[in-house]
Design a protein around this motif. Sequence first.
Motif, PDB file in Angstrom:
ATOM      1  N   ARG A   1      16.705   3.980 -27.086  1.00 24.55           N
ATOM      2  CA  ARG A   1      15.465   3.608 -26.266  1.00 24.55           C
ATOM      3  C   ARG A   1      14.736   5.150 -26.427  1.00 24.55           C
ATOM      4  N   PHE A   2      15.385   6.078 -26.421  1.00 25.99           N
ATOM      5  CA  PHE A   2      14.476   7.375 -26.560  1.00 25.99           C
ATOM      6  C   PHE A   2      13.677   7.677 -27.771  1.00 25.99           C
ATOM      7  N   THR A   3      12.632   8.196 -27.459  1.00 24.29           N
ATOM      8  CA  THR A   3      11.708   8.156 -28.667  1.00 24.29           C
ATOM      9  C   THR A   3      11.063   9.614 -28.819  1.00 24.29           C
ATOM     10  N   VAL A   4      10.460  10.085 -29.843  1.00 21.81           N
ATOM     11  CA  VAL A   4       9.761  11.148 -30.364  1.00 21.81           C
ATOM     12  C   VAL A   4       8.574  11.311 -29.262  1.00 21.81           C
ATOM     13  N   ASP A   5       7.868  10.029 -28.700  1.00 22.91           N
ATOM     14  CA  ASP A   5       6.733  10.190 -28.275  1.00 22.91           C
ATOM     15  C   ASP A   5       7.012  10.527 -26.869  1.00 22.91           C
ATOM     16  N   GLN A   6       8.181  10.285 -26.320  1.00 23.22           N
ATOM     17  CA  GLN A   6       8.750  10.665 -25.065  1.00 23.22           C
ATOM     18  C   GLN A   6       8.884  12.267 -24.924  1.00 23.22           C
ATOM     19  N   ILE A   7       9.343  12.744 -25.935  1.00 25.28           N
ATOM     20  CA  ILE A   7       9.541  14.145 -26.299  1.00 25.28           C
ATOM     21  C   ILE A   7       8.175  14.806 -26.055  1.00 25.28           C
ATOM     22  N   ALA A   8       7.375  14.294 -26.751  1.00 19.27           N
ATOM     23  CA  ALA A   8       5.978  15.010 -26.955  1.00 19.27           C
ATOM     24  C   ALA A   8       5.303  14.874 -25.370  1.00 19.27           C
ATOM     25  N   GLN A   9       5.642  13.752 -24.877  1.00 18.86           N
ATOM     26  CA  GLN A   9       4.838  13.588 -23.439  1.00 18.86           C
ATOM     27  C   GLN A   9       5.568  14.569 -22.370  1.00 18.86           C
ATOM     28  N   ALA A  10       6.894  14.836 -22.819  1.00 18.09           N
ATOM     29  CA  ALA A  10       7.716  15.912 -21.610  1.00 18.09           C
ATOM     30  C   ALA A  10       7.116  17.259 -21.940  1.00 18.09           C
ATOM     31  N   ARG A  11       6.898  17.566 -23.268  1.00 14.84           N
ATOM     32  CA  ARG A  11       6.352  18.976 -23.674  1.00 14.84           C
ATOM     33  C   ARG A  11       4.758  19.166 -23.251  1.00 14.84           C
ATOM     34  N   ALA A  12       4.235  18.159 -23.342  1.00 13.19           N
ATOM     35  CA  ALA A  12       2.642  18.162 -22.713  1.00 13.19           C
ATOM     36  C   ALA A  12       2.740  18.445 -21.429  1.00 13.19           C
ATOM     37  N   LYS A  13       3.419  17.778 -20.526  1.00 21.74           N
ATOM     38  CA  LYS A  13       3.777  18.075 -19.153  1.00 21.74           C
ATOM     39  C   LYS A  13       4.159  19.313 -18.788  1.00 21.74           C
ATOM     40  N   ASN A  14       5.036  19.956 -19.745  1.00 16.99           N
ATOM     41  CA  ASN A  14       5.741  21.343 -19.410  1.00 16.99           C
ATOM     42  C   ASN A  14       6.133  21.982 -20.576  1.00 16.99           C
ATOM     43  N   PRO A  15       4.774  22.852 -21.430  1.00 19.57           N
ATOM     44  CA  PRO A  15       5.455  23.322 -22.421  1.00 19.57           C
ATOM     45  C   PRO A  15       6.745  23.970 -22.646  1.00 19.57           C
ATOM     46  N   ASP A  16       7.331  24.483 -21.359  1.00 15.50           N
ATOM     47  CA  ASP A  16       8.632  25.283 -21.370  1.00 15.50           C
ATOM     48  C   ASP A  16       9.877  24.208 -21.167  1.00 15.50           C
ATOM     49  N   VAL A  17       9.509  23.177 -21.339  1.00 16.65           N
ATOM     50  CA  VAL A  17      10.809  22.158 -20.952  1.00 16.65           C
ATOM     51  C   VAL A  17      11.762  22.200 -21.935  1.00 16.65           C
ATOM     52  N   ARG A  18      13.004  22.073 -21.700  1.00 12.73           N
ATOM     53  CA  ARG A  18      14.197  22.294 -22.756  1.00 12.73           C
ATOM     54  C   ARG A  18      14.532  20.923 -22.832  1.00 12.73           C
ATOM     55  N   VAL A  19      14.457  20.433 -23.930  1.00 10.78           N
ATOM     56  CA  VAL A  19      14.783  18.877 -24.357  1.00 10.78           C
ATOM     57  C   VAL A  19      16.150  18.838 -24.817  1.00 10.78           C
ATOM     58  N   ILE A  20      17.122  18.278 -24.248  1.00 11.94           N
ATOM     59  CA  ILE A  20      18.249  17.953 -24.677  1.00 11.94           C
ATOM     60  C   ILE A  20      18.584  16.452 -24.858  1.00 11.94           C
ATOM     61  N   VAL A  21      19.124  15.839 -25.853  1.00 12.43           N
ATOM     62  CA  VAL A  21      19.384  14.453 -26.176  1.00 12.43           C
ATOM     63  C   VAL A  21      20.732  14.383 -26.640  1.00 12.43           C
ATOM     64  N   HIS A  22      21.571  12.957 -26.564  1.00 10.76           N
ATOM     65  CA  HIS A  22      22.701  12.744 -26.853  1.00 10.76           C
ATOM     66  C   HIS A  22      22.661  12.603 -28.465  1.00 10.76           C
ATOM     67  N   PRO A  23      23.696  12.661 -28.955  1.00 14.60           N
ATOM     68  CA  PRO A  23      23.684  12.338 -30.516  1.00 14.60           C
ATOM     69  C   PRO A  23      23.926  11.091 -30.871  1.00 14.60           C
ATOM     70  N   GLU A  24      24.123  10.189 -29.779  1.00 11.78           N
ATOM     71  CA  GLU A  24      23.757   8.579 -30.366  1.00 11.78           C
ATOM     72  C   GLU A  24      22.306   8.217 -30.178  1.00 11.78           C
ATOM     73  N   CYS A  25      21.244   9.230 -30.081  1.00  5.76           N
ATOM     74  CA  CYS A  25      19.788   8.885 -30.150  1.00  5.76           C
ATOM     75  C   CYS A  25      19.464   9.015 -31.741  1.00  5.76           C
TER      76      CYS A  25
END
Length: 430
Positions: free
Chosen positions: A296-320
Amino acid sequence: MASVPTQIALLTRAPGGADSTCDPDLPTAPWQFDAVPGQPLPAPTYGAGASRQDPVPADAPVQQQIPAQYRLLPADELDRRIRTARQTLGSRVTILGHAYQRDEIVQYADFVGDSFQLAQQSQQHPEAEFVVFCGVHFMAETADLLTTDDQPVILPNLAAGCSMADMADIDAVQACWEQLEAVYGTEPDADGRVPVIPVTYMNSAANLKGFCGEHGGIVCTSSNAREVLEWAFERGQRVLFFPDQHLGRNTAKAMGVDVADMPLWDPRKPRGGNSEESLRDARVVLWRGWCSVHQRFTVDQIAQARAKNPDVRVIVHPECPMEVVDAADEAGSTRYIQLAIDAAQPGEAFAVGTEINMVRRLADTRPDLTIECLDPVVCPCSTMYRIHPAYLAWVLESLVEGRVVNQVSVDPVVAGHARTAVERMLAVGA
């Protein structure tokens, strides 16, 4: 961060919407899906909260209805009885809990971890008469492989399964193997490497682990997938990786394998839907399987998280999916994510792409950090929710009374081969 029930209420973007793949009724008592004496056996189901796109095999386990006294007990009374039974049993029982379990279960576990850690823990308590595994069916099977013959492994709810694990079954894998042998032959090359090594993810049935053990293969987890693939490439010209395509693709790509050399095997099609040429050129043959939570996780969700906070650290599981892993700052196992949060400095912000119970627990343990789940429409691991405190109270009080219920046992012949594959994994390490 909102509570799990609050977030679960957001499971669907719009009631009945086309993009709604999760059932929003996860908090409902799981015993509504159990078999009731005197009534027709219900069809197997992953339960509320599961992706509607995941069909359940007809032979999936169905849990028998537990006594009414447990289903009717209020939460505080269940807690009292679980703790009393736990105290009475003392060191006779070890309770293992997966990190995706709900807090109401995790609080009773002697050890909480990912599948690799729990596999290790299964071996490290020979003093316990019983192992109660609060996870899903394939995990309990693995524990049965690694515990002693006189240590029953108990799964509080036998219907706690895994849709990913069910995407590969022994008949389909054997059929795939025969087709691959027709393409590759069976003779090793000049360096002694066999044509193909089977590698199964821990999220698979014991008979698939047995298949790997019998055919020179091995098991992996998300913690040690790279080390396991290195082991396999030393012994084979290529790898058949099942059941999760994303873990296999992401791991092999990080090792330098070209995505073009990783054809996808669809078990419903001849030669998996591939040409002989693409199979001959393959380094990794990927099974068509996935985790409904991590997909269910998407690139758009990552973009939205970074738009909200440019310093956010994005970590995902390798099942993504691969594009999500590529867009993230880091990808790693449940244990990797836990260690990253543990080592973080106060004030850091994280957007995490994994199961919501774990994300919320991480946020609760580190209030000095900002920790959010990438997916605003939460799709939890619904089958973990089948392990409700009522079932745990039932199995523990049954042990106090001298009865073992819900024991998970692997056929001795299958167990021998599966144990070989798991022990190869444990020798490789994490």
